[in-house]
Enzyme design. Structure first.
Site, PDB file in Angstrom:
ATOM      1  N   HIS A 191       0.833  -1.209   0.000  1.00 43.59           N
ATOM      2  CA  HIS A 191       0.000   0.000   0.000  1.00 43.59           C
ATOM      3  C   HIS A 191       0.870   1.262   0.000  1.00 43.59           C
ATOM      4  O   HIS A 191       0.629   2.205  -0.761  1.00 43.59           O
ATOM      5  CB  HIS A 191      -0.908  -0.030   1.232  1.00 43.59           C
ATOM      6  CG  HIS A 191      -1.961   1.025   1.235  1.00 43.59           C
ATOM      7  ND1 HIS A 191      -2.782   1.244   2.317  1.00 43.59           N
ATOM      8  CD2 HIS A 191      -2.340   1.929   0.294  1.00 43.59           C
ATOM      9  CE1 HIS A 191      -3.613   2.237   2.045  1.00 43.59           C
ATOM     10  NE2 HIS A 191      -3.363   2.663   0.826  1.00 43.59           N
TER      11      HIS A 191
ATOM     12  N   GLU B 151       2.517   1.699  -3.334  1.00 40.47           N
ATOM     13  CA  GLU B 151       1.583   2.227  -4.340  1.00 40.47           C
ATOM     14  C   GLU B 151       1.537   3.748  -4.286  1.00 40.47           C
ATOM     15  O   GLU B 151       1.534   4.425  -5.322  1.00 40.47           O
ATOM     16  CB  GLU B 151       0.187   1.650  -4.081  1.00 40.47           C
ATOM     17  CG  GLU B 151      -0.923   2.232  -4.940  1.00 40.47           C
ATOM     18  CD  GLU B 151      -2.159   2.581  -4.139  1.00 40.47           C
ATOM     19  OE1 GLU B 151      -2.636   3.729  -4.250  1.00 40.47           O
ATOM     20  OE2 GLU B 151      -2.639   1.703  -3.384  1.00 40.47           O
ATOM     21  N   HIS B 152       1.529   4.307  -3.074  1.00 36.17           N
ATOM     22  CA  HIS B 152       1.534   5.761  -2.922  1.00 36.17           C
ATOM     23  C   HIS B 152       2.878   6.351  -3.340  1.00 36.17           C
ATOM     24  O   HIS B 152       2.934   7.389  -4.003  1.00 36.17           O
ATOM     25  CB  HIS B 152       1.260   6.124  -1.458  1.00 36.17           C
ATOM     26  CG  HIS B 152      -0.177   6.038  -1.056  1.00 36.17           C
ATOM     27  ND1 HIS B 152      -0.902   7.129  -0.626  1.00 36.17           N
ATOM     28  CD2 HIS B 152      -1.045   4.985  -1.030  1.00 36.17           C
ATOM     29  CE1 HIS B 152      -2.132   6.763  -0.346  1.00 36.17           C
ATOM     30  NE2 HIS B 152      -2.250   5.464  -0.571  1.00 36.17           N
TER      31      HIS B 152
ATOM     32  N   GLU C  24      -4.675   6.941   6.940  1.00 38.33           N
ATOM     33  CA  GLU C  24      -5.766   6.314   6.181  1.00 38.33           C
ATOM     34  C   GLU C  24      -6.204   5.015   6.849  1.00 38.33           C
ATOM     35  O   GLU C  24      -7.400   4.745   7.005  1.00 38.33           O
ATOM     36  CB  GLU C  24      -5.321   6.040   4.745  1.00 38.33           C
ATOM     37  CG  GLU C  24      -6.363   5.331   3.892  1.00 38.33           C
ATOM     38  CD  GLU C  24      -5.852   4.970   2.511  1.00 38.33           C
ATOM     39  OE1 GLU C  24      -6.420   4.025   1.902  1.00 38.33           O
ATOM     40  OE2 GLU C  24      -4.894   5.622   2.032  1.00 38.33           O
TER      41      GLU C  24
END
Length: 270
Positions: free
Chosen positions: A111, A114-115, A212
């Site tokens: 994750h 990905e950012h 998040e």
């Protein structure tokens, strides 16, 4: 974003839906294809199993009449990358790079990566490529997703020039990101003073993905789903949280992030 549950064939990846080019090579076409669109019929003619196009070899061709499209599976001769070309009479052209990113823990490496990949690349070294593209593109869709065992970078646009621009940006960011430590601290996690004006204030964890996932872990339905999956599948990768558990995310290091990219972000895994 985290989720729980052809001229461009010489590009190294991987899922596209573009309008087929005029036929160059003749092959047998079944009579069943005649009611379908011209694009589907031409695709059947051009892409025969075993034929070669821009460094790719056609492995399989299927017509899906329910969706009025032809699906062509190609394999890149040098890297082994698979490219699924969906030819359909549709003005909206889409492309996506899909990579297998199987987590071995709940530190959220897939994750955070990905950012971080969209924070600048070799050819596009700007601070945040993703948000820089938004006001400069005619795209109908731009995003990135992390699933339980994969990461997807998709976009779509009606404009051919815009398609080529977005394609070059996405491929460079995915395969040649800068992955600087400052990007990892911004997107993943860091320790920061509660008050930036007071050096004696308490330290607290910050980070885009960290915050998040803190929000995600406040949702009761999300917690139930997570615990259910961990108990049903305790011995494989689906017991891990690919998005990242806030209690585990601070255990991730920048080197582990870059090592994960080296292992998984290659055309042979796309």
């Amino acid at each position: 974003m985290w989720l729980k549950s052809a001229t461009h064939l010489n590009k190294l990846s991987l899922v596209s839906r573009v309008r087929a080019l005029p036929p160059r090579r003749l092959c047998n076409v079944s009579a069943q294809a005649s009611p379908l669109s011209t694009v589907v019929t031409e695709t059947q003619i051009k892409y025969c199993v075993g034929s070669q196009h821009h460094g790719y070899t056609v492995a399989k061709v299927d017509v899906v009449p329910e969706l009025s499209l032809a699906a062509v599976l190609l394999t890149h001769d040098t890297t082994g990358a698979q490219h699924l070309h969906l030819a359909r009479d549709d003005r909206n052209n889409a492309f996506g790079v899909l990579l297998r990113t199987v987590p071995t823990d709940s530190r959220g490496v897939a994750h955070i990566l990905e950012h971080s990949t969209l924070c600048g690349s070799e050819r596009f070294p700007c601070r945040n490529v993703f948000f820089s593209m938004l006001p400069r593109s005619l795209a109908t869709f731009i995003n990135a997703f992390t699933g339980s065992d994969m990461t997807l970078y998709p976009f779509a646009t009606l404009n051919a020039k815009d398609f080529n621009n977005l394609l070059s940006v996405y491929l460079d960011c995915v395969f040649f990101p800068r992955l600087e430590e400052s990007d990892f601290r911004q997107e993943g996690w860091r320790l920061e003073q509660e008050s930036l004006q007071d050096a004696a204030s308490k330290l607290q964890f910050k980070g885009i993905v960290y915050n998040e996932m803190k929000g995600a872990y406040h949702e009761q339905g999300r917690m139930f789903q997570d615990q259910l999956q961990r108990n049903l599948l305790p011995s494989n990768t689906y017991a891990n949280d690919s998005g990242g558990d806030p209690t585990d995310i601070p255990d991730l290091t920048w080197k582990q992030l870059t090592d994960f990219h080296k292992r998984h972000y290659h055309p042979s895994n796309a």
